[in-house]
Motif scaffolding. Sequence first.
Motif, short mmCIF file in Angstrom:
data_model
loop_
_atom_site.label_atom_id
_atom_site.label_comp_id
_atom_site.label_asym_id
_atom_site.label_seq_id
_atom_site.Cartn_x
_atom_site.Cartn_y
_atom_site.Cartn_z
N TYR A 87 -57.43 59.89 -19.84
CA TYR A 87 -58.22 59.75 -18.67
C TYR A 87 -58.23 58.33 -18.06
O TYR A 87 -58.41 58.36 -17.06
CB TYR A 87 -59.52 60.49 -18.73
N ASP A 104 -57.22 57.14 -14.55
CA ASP A 104 -58.34 56.37 -13.56
C ASP A 104 -57.61 55.13 -13.00
O ASP A 104 -57.96 54.87 -11.88
CB ASP A 104 -59.62 56.10 -14.25
N LYS A 147 -56.11 55.59 -9.31
CA LYS A 147 -56.87 56.07 -8.50
C LYS A 147 -56.57 55.68 -6.77
O LYS A 147 -56.75 56.39 -5.82
CB LYS A 147 -58.55 55.94 -8.66
N MET A 177 -60.45 63.09 -6.74
CA MET A 177 -61.20 62.90 -8.04
C MET A 177 -60.53 64.36 -8.88
O MET A 177 -60.14 64.15 -10.06
CB MET A 177 -62.46 62.94 -8.03
N ASN A 178 -60.51 65.59 -8.14
CA ASN A 178 -60.26 66.73 -8.81
C ASN A 178 -58.60 66.56 -9.03
O ASN A 178 -58.34 67.23 -10.35
CB ASN A 178 -60.41 68.07 -7.94
N ARG A 235 -57.23 63.86 -9.97
CA ARG A 235 -57.07 63.06 -11.15
C ARG A 235 -57.54 63.77 -12.33
O ARG A 235 -56.93 63.58 -13.62
CB ARG A 235 -57.91 61.81 -10.86
N ASN A 236 -58.48 64.58 -12.34
CA ASN A 236 -59.14 65.18 -13.55
C ASN A 236 -58.17 66.22 -14.20
O ASN A 236 -57.72 66.41 -15.08
CB ASN A 236 -60.45 66.10 -13.14
N ARG A 237 -57.47 67.22 -12.85
CA ARG A 237 -56.40 68.11 -13.40
C ARG A 237 -55.02 67.18 -14.02
O ARG A 237 -54.70 67.78 -15.16
CB ARG A 237 -56.13 68.79 -12.13
N GLY A 264 -55.11 64.37 -15.81
CA GLY A 264 -55.62 63.86 -16.97
C GLY A 264 -55.67 65.18 -18.22
O GLY A 264 -55.33 64.92 -19.12
N PHE A 265 -56.19 66.09 -17.76
CA PHE A 265 -56.08 67.54 -18.47
C PHE A 265 -54.62 67.61 -18.98
O PHE A 265 -54.47 67.97 -20.03
CB PHE A 265 -56.90 68.46 -18.02
#
Length: 88
Positions: free
Chosen positions: A22, A26, A29, A35-36, A38-40, A42-43
Amino acid sequence: MTSLKSPGTSKFPDSSLEKQVYNVVDELKNYLPIMNDRNRLGFCLFKFMKGEGDSPEIILKTNKLTIEGITHEELTSKINSGLEKIRK
């Protein structure tokens, strides 16, 4: 009417694989403004590092990420170099 206190969340230790992946995302960015996304990403990259998911090239093509100021190839290169640092 009352509500219960929300459950606490615990953060991953800095040495964990999740946190390291993650952190790589980040750092991107500026190129991934949502942000969503980036989260997806990262997962998906975390699953890739565990041997369960697709490579970064495929992840960037299949997930509909909003990418700004960089090409898919350049972003893939930055992600791969970040993941190589984790593997060492």
